[in-house]
Each structure stands twice: as C-alpha cells, then as structure tokens.
Write an enzyme that holds these catalytic residues in place. Structure first.
Site, PDB file in Angstrom:
ATOM      1  N   ALA A 213      43.641  40.056  40.404  1.00 31.21           N
ATOM      2  CA  ALA A 213      43.554  38.581  40.210  1.00 31.21           C
ATOM      3  C   ALA A 213      44.555  37.984  40.998  1.00 31.21           C
ATOM      4  O   ALA A 213      44.296  37.961  42.263  1.00 31.21           O
ATOM      5  CB  ALA A 213      44.212  38.644  38.537  1.00 31.21           C
ATOM      6  N   CYS A 214      45.588  37.105  40.553  1.00 29.30           N
ATOM      7  CA  CYS A 214      46.378  36.218  41.315  1.00 29.30           C
ATOM      8  C   CYS A 214      47.323  37.035  42.549  1.00 29.30           C
ATOM      9  O   CYS A 214      47.906  36.546  43.511  1.00 29.30           O
ATOM     10  CB  CYS A 214      47.331  35.558  40.574  1.00 29.30           C
ATOM     11  SG  CYS A 214      46.467  34.158  39.588  1.00 29.30           S
ATOM     12  N   SER A 215      47.268  38.616  42.375  1.00 28.09           N
ATOM     13  CA  SER A 215      48.337  39.198  43.050  1.00 28.09           C
ATOM     14  C   SER A 215      47.299  40.022  44.435  1.00 28.09           C
ATOM     15  O   SER A 215      47.681  40.893  44.983  1.00 28.09           O
ATOM     16  CB  SER A 215      48.995  40.344  42.447  1.00 28.09           C
ATOM     17  OG  SER A 215      50.032  39.721  41.666  1.00 28.09           O
TER      18      SER A 215
END
Length: 377
Positions: free
Chosen positions: A159-161
């Site tokens: 995801a966002c990481s």
C-alpha cells in the site's frame, strides 16, 4: 562495509499528469451529483428508505486534509456527474499497459539524472498500491520497455509504504552483492480505486509515478544520498481497506459493491498511526545514533497535513516549518506510495554535504517505512 556494498540513492524521477482538478471543480461536480441523486430519490428519501446526500465544500476538504488540487490521468469523466470515474480503455496485449507507461517515464528521468543507461540496471521493482494485473509482472514489462536486457523484475504491494519497502529491498540487494543498480518504480493511479461519490473520501487521491535509482556507492554519481539505515513495520488493521481482487467474480451478488473501492475509518487511522510512526522514527534514529537536531529535513508520506504536522512535531520536538517538513499534498493530493518520494524529489537538491534527512511512509496494513539518508556532494 565497502563502497561496493554500500547502498545509495543516485537519483529520482517524477511523472506528473498534465491535467489537474481543483477543489472548486471537484466540489461543483460532486454537488451536482448530490442534487441529481436527491431529486431522483425524493420519494424514497421522504419515506426514509434512502439517505439524503449532503453537499461537500472547498472549506471542508481543505480543513480535513490540506489538499487543494490533484493531478489525474482522466479528468473529464471524473467531473461528469453521470460518470464520476476515470475512463481508461483497455489496451491490447501488444501495447504497453498504462501503469507500465507512466512508470517508464519516471524511470527514464531518474536514469538521465544519474547518467545511466537502461542496460546498466540489474533489477526493477514495481512497488505500488494497486497493480493493473496479477501477471505478467508490471516490473517485467517496464524492464522490457526500457530495453534493459539482462536482469530481473518483480512487483510488490505494501500500500502507501510500497516505495520505502522497495528501497530497503533494493538496498539489501546492494548490501548482499546481488545487484549493483536497482530501479524502484511507484506508478500510482489512485483515481481508479477511489469512490468519487463518497463525500468523506472523494477528494483524497491523485495520480503520479515516481522512480528511485538505488545503487552501490562505488558506481554512484559524485552527488548522491547514502542510505544510513532503514526500518520497516507492519501491523494488521481493517481501518484502511480495498477489497477489489480476482476473487470478486466468485461472489457476483457483491461484485459491484462500493466497498470494493477505497474505504477508511479516517479518525481511527489518525489516532493510531500518528503515535506508531512517530515512535518508530524516534527509536530507529536512536539506534542509528541520530539526534532530532541532526535531522535537516523530513520527507513524510503525503496523506494528511494534520498527521504530518503531529508526526514532525513529535520527532523534532517542535512544530516543523515548511523547510523542515515540505509538503506536496496541497497540489498532488495523496498519491499513496509516491507521496514521500515526490517530496524528496522536489525538495532535496538544496541540502548540503553531510545533511541528514528522513524519507518516511505510512498507510494501510498498517505499514510504515523509514529511510534515513545522508547527502554526499
């Protein structure tokens, strides 16, 4: 560790779509849809069978997020109250996919900035929130489109990481001697997984692609960023979720549900992620012998202005100014894994030799990643 096994960031690249949607445009479109919905369902609303939708506003969006505009690949259909979804026709197998196409554009810019040719690269990691398909890997398609020849590629999703996880993975390849030059690509078409008819989230995301060239120090350009240390963390949570996947077709009664798009419990995310990330940064800095006064700049994940403000304050011990913690959220919106890389790409050239900074991501999972870097010039 020798220079041949010391990982550095040699260069970054950025692809920005040509079209941008302002909050004013977005609110006008959303409110037109609300009026249309309420008019068409007036009787059902009066009978209590359907909920009446509420207007959005520019003031609400900016107070909730700090976002003022976002770049998108398909503007007009998003703003059409009858559509409110990007329209990207499916391409034939012989044509490059849209995710690979924007990834290649960012990758080429990074290569030029580092003075590299595609054939100099050993591996491609496509690290992003939403992959266009399961296989063949987008990374392998990018590898082919760049004309790399030898080497390998694979996709990864945290995801966002995803970008920071990709940087550590690339750095580990350098440390082990498995590769000398690795491209980490973050193509994010977040407009495709967003419910543009949801008042609480229709303003959050934008589209973009970034690239990070991670290399061994002994072949890096004279000006580069030494990777001082990295730390990754995951902790399961349902508070940010996207249920779209290949098994949706096995459940036809729910395959069109909006919960297959992006959903989140925003207040819970804020409350739980801020202390988790701040503590992770502080503890990793202590392990590396870095004081908060040593940190020249923070390039934080661009999801919410309030979250970044609190995290930076807890890390630095005071409220950060724009120079200490620059933002691109206002013009790019949340671009998932690419956000902190955009901030780094746009706001790092002015740092001096020896300056220390932090690239940090956090998001669904929960997931979080820290990459401490030192400027070498």
């Amino acid at each position: 560790m020798t220079d041949a096994n010391t990982p550095v960031i040699s260069a970054t690249g950025l692809f920005t779509p040509s079209d941008s949607i302002s909050n004013e445009e977005l609110v006008s479109s959303f409110n037109a849809y609300v009026d249309l919905h309420n008019e068409e369902n007036a009787d059902a609303i009066a009978a209590g069978e359907v909920s009446e939708l509420q207007h959005s506003s520019v003031e609400f969006i900016e107070k909730a997020s700090g976002i003022k505009s976002r770049y998108v690949l398909s503007k007009d259909p998003i703003l059409d109250p009858e559509t409110m979804c990007p329209q990207m026709p499916e391409r034939p197998n012989e044509e490059i996919s849209i995710l690979a196409e924007i990834g290649v554009k960012a990758a080429k810019q990074a290569l030029v900035r580092a003075g590299r040719k595609p054939e100099d690269v050993d591996a491609v990691l496509c690290a992003c929130s939403n992959l266009q398909r399961a296989y063949p890997a987008i990374a392998v398609e990018i590898q082919d489109a760049l004309g790399m020849g030898d080497g390998f590629g694979f996709d990864m999703n945290v995801a966002c990481s995803s970008a920071t996880f990709g940087i550590q993975t690339a750095a580990d390849y350098i440390r082990s001697g498995s590769a000398k030059s690795v491209l980490v690509i973050n193509p994010e078409i977040c407009s495709g997984h967003l419910n543009w008819r949801d008042r609480d989230s229709h303003f959050i995301f934008g589209d973009v692609a970034t690239a990070i060239l991670v290399e061994a120090k002994d072949i890096a350009p004279a000006e580069h960023w030494e990777i001082v240390g990295t730390k990754l963390k995951t902790q399961f949570s349902n508070n940010i979720r996207n249920n779209f996947g290949f098994l949706n077709r096995t459940s036809p009664e729910t395959r069109d549900d909006v919960d297959k798009l992006f959903v989140q419990e925003g207040r819970k995310v804020f409350k739980e992620v801020v202390p988790m990330v701040a503590q992770m940064i502080v503890e990793q800095a202590e392990r590396l012998g870095i004081q908060n006064t040593d940190l020249r700049r923070l390039w934080l994940h661009q999801a919410n202005a309030g979250m970044n403000r609190l995290i930076a304050q807890r890390v630095l011990g005071h409220e950060a100014n724009d120079d200490e913690s620059p933002t691109v959220l206002d013009t790019y919106a949340n671009t998932s894994s690419a956000g902190s890389i955009i901030a780094f790409h746009k706001h790092s050239a002015d740092l001096s030799d020896g300056d220390i900074g932090l690239i940090c991501s956090f998001g669904a999972g929960y997931s979080a990643g820290t990459v401490f870097v030192r400027k070498v010039a």
